[in-house]
Design a protein around this motif. Structure first.
Motif, PDB file in Angstrom:
ATOM      1  N   ILE A  67       0.866  -1.188   0.000  1.00  0.00           N
ATOM      2  CA  ILE A  67       0.000   0.000   0.000  1.00  0.00           C
ATOM      3  C   ILE A  67       0.900   1.236   0.000  1.00  0.00           C
ATOM      4  N   VAL A  68       0.746   2.061  -1.034  1.00  0.00           N
ATOM      5  CA  VAL A  68       1.602   3.242  -1.194  1.00  0.00           C
ATOM      6  C   VAL A  68       0.734   4.474  -1.391  1.00  0.00           C
ATOM      7  N   GLY A  69       1.384   5.633  -1.333  1.00  0.00           N
ATOM      8  CA  GLY A  69       0.672   6.897  -1.518  1.00  0.00           C
ATOM      9  C   GLY A  69       1.250   7.958  -0.611  1.00  0.00           C
ATOM     10  N   PRO A  70       0.882   9.206  -0.820  1.00  0.00           N
ATOM     11  CA  PRO A  70       1.434  10.295   0.000  1.00  0.00           C
ATOM     12  C   PRO A  70       0.978  10.199   1.448  1.00  0.00           C
ATOM     13  N   ASN A  71       1.823  10.690   2.353  1.00  0.00           N
ATOM     14  CA  ASN A  71       1.440  10.724   3.764  1.00  0.00           C
ATOM     15  C   ASN A  71       0.192  11.587   3.933  1.00  0.00           C
TER      16      ASN A  71
END
Length: 656
Positions: free
Chosen positions: A357-361
């Motif tokens: 699971i990735v993406g901006p904070n």
């Protein structure tokens, strides 16, 4: 040039650094590596003058400057906003600006014909020239650019620093450091608090940085991307390698193999020499030869090999078999007060999936995995666990739930795994608890040690769905390799939030991107995801550019009436040429809908407790289920093919 000469440091009885000497040239990109406890962070502190040394010197030219980012312990002014705190890095320039404004005010109050006015004007000219040369006027836009690159929004600029967590405070400290642009930039684990997008921005920033960069990191991909020289600290000495981390790793393996062979030869020589001494010790005719051999042994410098963890392996307990569908989220809504995190998302996890699971904070990654783990409430929708699913969840805060009075070994012994003490010691060794460290009480452990112990404890419990939130933050390269291999061999389902691409790539087969307002799945590992994202962004920019150019041209050439006529004709032409393709797509979508519906019916039947009592029914449904999955894969493939055709035709008509 930054020169280190004969750096020596003892910590108690231990010789941490023994005559370490090296140099760093301006503009170099250096990775400082070595096993945990080798002295990497200590060496950076010695260079900065924070840590005293027993002997040696650090030499730096007068015009050169140092900048240092510690692993933790930053201390901002909590009365300032983010923007104000970052601008304190240039307080001397802002003071200069205030002096210029002060003289401007004085000039407005002094007679222009007076000598005082003449002196003020001379002073004003000098300071104004200095201010213009300082780059202050371009600085504010650069500050905003760096902050946004590190993941801050424009709204964050004016929030008080006291509103941010430790990870975000580290980013503020990093922003101040990067903006100062010192001659030598010393970074200790700078990637721990970054998401993948910020990490990519930072890699690009450092690759274009004019000064030298020395970085301590356990992120292999980060080191490989930005460094071209590696300094390895081992056994209180330093070795120099003319390449990035992968180059160093290969060379070190070759050196270690040679060293092992040399050690074997030496051990053989020692054995033969000792046997000669023992055999002829009391023979007068051999006395001189015996004495010679004894002196030979005394003078021999024995080859020592470091204990390596590469031969240590760890396997998860055999997980109980779950249903084909492990977890479903349906029409899920989640918000915090007025802030909407998810609005009607749907997601399905199948048995054997290994998902990054990735993406901006701030987009909702941790919220999502807490919901998946069953630890986070939501306002609307359904979280549906599959048949026989058991969940194990690792998050940083779990370290706080350990029993303070127990030691590390007792913590694992009480986990209920019934493993032998020797096996538990081996597992603790995998997570950097060596020797007597296993007897350290939880209450005296550092934050990183507690996190590693909580991770080790979690891995002893049999579960078929493992959920990890940043599991590698406090692990060295060797420990990460052990965990990575264990997850690769694990037969259950796994979900991981991490920014460590080298750790994730060999493990995951899906990437779930979490962005504000939506989620999107990519089939492949993180490197594939990053490549696709780059392609998508380039296509989007190209499409926007082409559309803008065409629009501009048309506005120049056509009246509004003519534009409407042309657009209507284009729509009709697109409709005419795409009609057969759309019909195919609609037909496929109906087939897919029917198949999906039947697949759900079978899954629900399979989830019934008495389903497996009827062998004939199990066989029939299993064959139908497998055929449905195969047919669905085929229909989705055809659907994607026709969608691509549709896009091509629409683009062709638009460009005509």
């Amino acid at each position: 040039m930054l020169a280190l000469e004969n750096i020596t440091l003892h910590l108690g009885d231990r010789e941490l650094l023994d005559g370490v000497s090296t140099f760093i040239n301006p503009g170099e990109r250096i990775g400082l590596v070595g096993p945990n406890g080798a002295g990497k962070s200590t060496l950076l502190k010695i260079i900065m003058g924070i840590q005293e040394m027993d002997d040696g010197s650090v030499a730096l030219a007068n015009e050169e400057t140092l900048g240092y980012l510690p692993q933790d312990g930053v201390d901002p002014d909590f009365t300032l906003t983010v923007l104000e705190e970052v601008e304190t890095a240039f307080s001397e320039l802002f003071e200069l600006e205030m002096k210029v404004k002060g003289i401007q005010e004085q000039l407005s109050q002094v007679d222009p014909q007076s000598k005082e006015y003449e002196k003020l004007m001379e002073r004003y000219g000098i300071l104004q020239t200095e201010l213009e040369a300082s780059g202050l006027y371009e600085l504010r836009s650069e500050v905003e650019k760096v902050l946004m690159g590190l993941g801050f929004s424009e709204e964050d600029f004016h929030r008080n620093t006291s509103e941010f967590s430790g990870g975000w405070l580290m980013r503020i400290a990093l922003a101040k450091l990067l903006l100062r642009r010192p001659t030598y930039l010393l970074l200790d684990e700078p990637t721990n608090h970054l998401d993948i997008e910020s990490l990519q921005w930072m890699e690009n920033f450092l690759n274009n940085y004019e000064g030298a960069v020395v970085v301590v990191s356990h992120d292999r991909a980060f080191l490989d991307t930005i460094t071209n020289r590696t300094l390895a600290l081992r056994s209180s000495d330093i070795s120099d390698y003319a390449g990035n981390y992968s180059f160093y790793e290969k060379k070190w393996e070759e050196e270690r193999e040679l060293l092992m062979n040399a050690k074997k030869n030496q051990e053989k020589q020692i054995k033969e020499t000792q046997e000669f001494i023992d055999r002829f010790r009391y023979k007068a005719t051999k006395a001189r030869q015996v004495q010679s051999r004894i002196k030979q042994l005394e003078k021999m410098e024995q080859i020592e090999l470091e204990d390596e963890q590469n031969n240590v392996s760890f396997r998860f307990p055999e997980p109980p078999r779950s249903g084909q569908v492990v977890m479903k989220l349906e029409d899920l809504h989640k918000s915090y007060d007025e802030y909407q995190v998810f609005s009607g998302i749907d997601y399905e996890i199948e048995r054997g999936d290994k998902v990054a699971i990735v993406g901006p904070n701030g987009a909702g990654k941790s919220t999502l995995i807490r919901i998946l783990a069953g630890n986070e409430p939501f306002q609307k929708g359904d979280r549906i666990e599959g048949h026989n699913v058991t969940v194990n969840y690792f998050a940083q805060h779990q370290a706080d739930e350990l029993e303070p009075k127990k030691n590390a070994l007792e913590t694992l012994m009480d986990s209920g795994s019934n493993q032998k003490e020797s096996r538990l010691r081996t597992i603790l060794g995998c997570f950097l608890f060596q020797g007597d460290d296993v007897f350290k009480k939880v209450k005296v452990l550092s934050g990183g040690e507690k996190s590693r112990l909580a991770l080790a404890k979690m891995l002893l419990s049999p579960a078929n769905l493992l959920i990890f939130d940043e599991p590698t933050n406090h692990l060295d390269m060797s420990s990460k390799n052990i965990l990575q291999q264990a997850i690769q061999q694990y037969e259950g389902t796994c979900i991981i939030v991490s920014h460590d691409r080298a750790f994730l790539d060999p493990i995951v087969n899906k990437v779930l991107e979490v962005q504000p307002g939506y989620i999107k799945t990519y089939l492949g590992n993180v490197s594939y995801y990053l490549t696709r994202k780059k392609e998508e962004e380039e296509q989007e920019k190209k499409a926007e550019s082409v559309a803008a150019e065409k629009e501009a041209d048309k506005n120049d050439q056509l009246s509004r009436k003519e534009q409407r006529r042309v657009e209507a004709e284009r729509r009709n032409e697109i409709s005419r040429r795409t009609k057969p393709i759309r019909q195919k797509i609609e037909s496929l979508e109906k087939e897919i809908e029917q198949m999906e519906s039947r697949k759900v019916e079978i899954e629900e039947a399979m989830a019934q407790p008495d389903f497996y009592d009827d062998e004939e029914k199990v066989k029939k449904f299993s064959l139908e289920y497998d055929q449905l999955k195969s047919d669905l894969t085929d229909r989705y493939s055809k659907w994607e093919e026709f969608q691509q055709r549709l896009e091509v035709v629409e683009q062709e008509v638009s460009s005509e």
